[in-house]
Design an enzyme around this catalytic site. Sequence first.
Site, mmCIF file in Angstrom:
data_model
loop_
_atom_site.group_PDB
_atom_site.id
_atom_site.type_symbol
_atom_site.label_atom_id
_atom_site.label_comp_id
_atom_site.label_asym_id
_atom_site.label_seq_id
_atom_site.Cartn_x
_atom_site.Cartn_y
_atom_site.Cartn_z
ATOM 1 N N ASP A 146 62.294 39.629 32.222
ATOM 2 C CA ASP A 146 61.127 39.429 33.080
ATOM 3 C C ASP A 146 59.869 39.954 32.386
ATOM 4 O O ASP A 146 59.684 41.154 32.243
ATOM 5 C CB ASP A 146 61.328 40.193 34.405
ATOM 6 C CG ASP A 146 60.150 39.994 35.335
ATOM 7 O OD1 ASP A 146 60.144 38.985 36.063
ATOM 8 O OD2 ASP A 146 59.212 40.831 35.322
ATOM 9 N N TYR A 176 51.433 41.608 30.454
ATOM 10 C CA TYR A 176 52.164 42.690 29.774
ATOM 11 C C TYR A 176 51.888 42.675 28.264
ATOM 12 O O TYR A 176 52.197 43.639 27.564
ATOM 13 C CB TYR A 176 53.686 42.599 29.994
ATOM 14 C CG TYR A 176 54.153 42.630 31.436
ATOM 15 C CD1 TYR A 176 53.287 42.972 32.472
ATOM 16 C CD2 TYR A 176 55.475 42.315 31.766
ATOM 17 C CE1 TYR A 176 53.713 42.982 33.793
ATOM 18 C CE2 TYR A 176 55.906 42.338 33.084
ATOM 19 C CZ TYR A 176 55.022 42.655 34.089
ATOM 20 O OH TYR A 176 55.464 42.667 35.389
ATOM 21 N N LYS A 194 54.669 35.214 34.186
ATOM 22 C CA LYS A 194 53.828 35.165 35.402
ATOM 23 C C LYS A 194 52.401 34.763 35.074
ATOM 24 O O LYS A 194 51.874 35.090 34.007
ATOM 25 C CB LYS A 194 53.815 36.550 36.085
ATOM 26 C CG LYS A 194 55.203 37.138 36.269
ATOM 27 C CD LYS A 194 55.218 38.445 37.023
ATOM 28 C CE LYS A 194 56.574 39.106 36.926
ATOM 29 N NZ LYS A 194 56.751 39.936 35.727
ATOM 30 N N HIS A 254 51.490 35.805 39.974
ATOM 31 C CA HIS A 254 51.667 37.263 39.898
ATOM 32 C C HIS A 254 51.181 37.988 41.149
ATOM 33 O O HIS A 254 51.748 39.016 41.533
ATOM 34 C CB HIS A 254 50.904 37.793 38.675
ATOM 35 C CG HIS A 254 51.501 39.024 38.080
ATOM 36 N ND1 HIS A 254 51.554 39.258 36.731
ATOM 37 C CD2 HIS A 254 52.072 40.115 38.632
ATOM 38 C CE1 HIS A 254 52.142 40.413 36.491
ATOM 39 N NE2 HIS A 254 52.457 40.957 37.634
HETATM 40 N N1 LIG Z 1 55.419 41.463 39.771
HETATM 41 C C1 LIG Z 1 54.830 42.642 39.661
HETATM 42 O O1 LIG Z 1 53.705 42.832 40.136
HETATM 43 C C2 LIG Z 1 55.578 43.754 38.980
HETATM 44 C C3 LIG Z 1 55.093 45.065 39.089
HETATM 45 C C4 LIG Z 1 55.826 46.080 38.463
HETATM 46 C C5 LIG Z 1 56.976 45.769 37.765
HETATM 47 N N2 LIG Z 1 57.409 44.468 37.653
HETATM 48 C C6 LIG Z 1 58.618 44.100 36.877
HETATM 49 O O2 LIG Z 1 59.708 44.920 37.270
HETATM 50 C C7 LIG Z 1 60.195 45.641 36.134
HETATM 51 C C8 LIG Z 1 60.734 46.999 36.533
HETATM 52 O O3 LIG Z 1 59.779 47.761 37.234
HETATM 53 P P1 LIG Z 1 59.029 49.029 36.581
HETATM 54 O O4 LIG Z 1 58.946 48.870 35.132
HETATM 55 O O5 LIG Z 1 57.753 49.161 37.344
HETATM 56 O O6 LIG Z 1 59.904 50.279 37.011
HETATM 57 P P2 LIG Z 1 61.455 50.707 37.081
HETATM 58 O O7 LIG Z 1 62.326 49.720 36.423
HETATM 59 O O8 LIG Z 1 61.701 51.099 38.486
HETATM 60 O O9 LIG Z 1 61.415 52.069 36.251
HETATM 61 C C9 LIG Z 1 61.090 52.102 34.895
HETATM 62 C C10 LIG Z 1 60.912 53.571 34.495
HETATM 63 O O10 LIG Z 1 62.140 54.281 34.641
HETATM 64 C C11 LIG Z 1 62.587 54.767 33.363
HETATM 65 N N3 LIG Z 1 64.046 54.510 33.340
HETATM 66 C C12 LIG Z 1 64.672 53.334 33.127
HETATM 67 N N4 LIG Z 1 66.000 53.455 33.233
HETATM 68 C C13 LIG Z 1 66.226 54.764 33.511
HETATM 69 C C14 LIG Z 1 67.408 55.501 33.728
HETATM 70 N N5 LIG Z 1 68.611 54.923 33.675
HETATM 71 N N6 LIG Z 1 67.290 56.834 33.982
HETATM 72 C C15 LIG Z 1 66.079 57.417 34.031
HETATM 73 N N7 LIG Z 1 64.916 56.771 33.855
HETATM 74 C C16 LIG Z 1 64.990 55.442 33.583
HETATM 75 C C17 LIG Z 1 61.811 53.979 32.331
HETATM 76 O O11 LIG Z 1 61.543 54.752 31.161
HETATM 77 P P3 LIG Z 1 62.038 54.322 29.679
HETATM 78 O O12 LIG Z 1 61.521 52.949 29.373
HETATM 79 O O13 LIG Z 1 61.446 55.383 28.826
HETATM 80 O O14 LIG Z 1 63.539 54.381 29.728
HETATM 81 C C18 LIG Z 1 60.487 53.726 33.066
HETATM 82 O O15 LIG Z 1 59.634 54.858 32.984
HETATM 83 C C19 LIG Z 1 58.971 45.698 35.217
HETATM 84 O O16 LIG Z 1 59.298 46.061 33.891
HETATM 85 C C20 LIG Z 1 58.429 44.308 35.384
HETATM 86 O O17 LIG Z 1 59.200 43.388 34.626
HETATM 87 C C21 LIG Z 1 56.717 43.469 38.267
#
Ligand SMILES: NC(=O)c1ccc[n+]([C@@H]2O[C@H](COP(=O)([O-])OP(=O)(O)OC[C@H]3O[C@@H](n4cnc5c(N)ncnc54)[C@H](OP(=O)(O)O)[C@@H]3O)[C@@H](O)[C@H]2O)c1
Length: 276
Positions: free
Chosen positions: A50, A55, A80, A113
């Site tokens: 994704d 990004y 997106k 988005h």
């Molecule tokens: N559509 C939208 O508006 C929108 C908004 C936000 C996100 N998204 C999508 O959703 C995806 C995921 O959401 P997100 O990136 O906001 O947050 P998330 O997946 O909830 O959390 C990511 C964070 O957690 C850490 N992490 C990952 N796995 C871990 C584990 N097993 N143990 C401890 N910490 C861990 C990562 O650090 P490290 O990388 O250092 O491991 C990073 O700091 C995004 O990458 C994006 O593709 C979409």
Amino acid sequence: MANLNIQSTVKLNNDVRMPILGLGVYQSPPGRVTRNAVNFALRVGYRHVDTARIYGNEADVGEAVRESGVPRGDLFVTTKLWNSDQSYDSTLRACEASLKRLGLDYLDLYLVHFPVTDVRKESWRAMKTLLEKGKCQAIGVSNFTIRHLEELIGESHVIPSVNQIEFHPFLYQKELLEYCQMKGVQVEAYSPLARGERLKHPRIGSLAEKYAKTPGQLMIRWGLQHGFVVIPKSTREERIRENSQVFDFDISDDDMRSLDSLNEDLRLNWDPTNVP
Ligand SMILES: NC(=O)c1ccc[n+]([C@@H]2O[C@H](COP(=O)([O-])OP(=O)(O)OC[C@H]3O[C@@H](n4cnc5c(N)ncnc54)[C@H](OP(=O)(O)O)[C@@H]3O)[C@@H](O)[C@H]2O)c1
């Protein structure tokens, strides 16, 4: 939930199959870091990535998926439409530009988005054109509330296949979930780990211990058991693997309810609630 695995899919409302687990790459730095993360994820069995124009790493995602040797038909790539590209002609151009950066002939899923006021209707009209032209296999939205979905569905015969929204036990959006389910819109949970901010919560900790899993695995599994597509982000190999090892346990109904009740309306990203 029996027999699910890292490559299990859900059928969208236009019969396209979407893997229920994907790698998120928001804030995954462009260049080698993103290429490594995607490359590693594909090696451990992920088939879904994704990304988004904003990004800044579409080219790296594209390079990694092309070099992986995984047949294109087995991959699922989402990107997106960014806010400043919304409206009709600019959406068509933005999709072409994303395809070019990704080095792909088609997207598996293209998402609006954010529900940008005034222009989102024209953007959706363009999304339908892109679908008809085969530029994407499925189209959907992100950060749409019930009100935004009602407006869109009221005016268009093409219902979004997906609504990608922030969803984790600390932001349990029950009404929006039920609305999406009723309309056949697949919920895709972003920030499923609450961006790492609640991994030390005592109930998360005690339930993770009960199932002999990590807090992150528990939160991802919770989303999967709710029927969401879940897209945790990490750039670290050990965590990318850890986040995929969520298919060897079942959270009981009681414990699912206990996790649901952690809701505190915690929004770690933008809040579309009051967007007209
Ligand atoms: N559509 C939208 O508006 C929108 C908004 C936000 C996100 N998204 C999508 O959703 C995806 C995921 O959401 P997100 O990136 O906001 O947050 P998330 O997946 O909830 O959390 C990511 C964070 O957690 C850490 N992490 C990952 N796995 C871990 C584990 N097993 N143990 C401890 N910490 C861990 C990562 O650090 P490290 O990388 O250092 O491991 C990073 O700091 C995004 O990458 C994006 O593709 C979409």
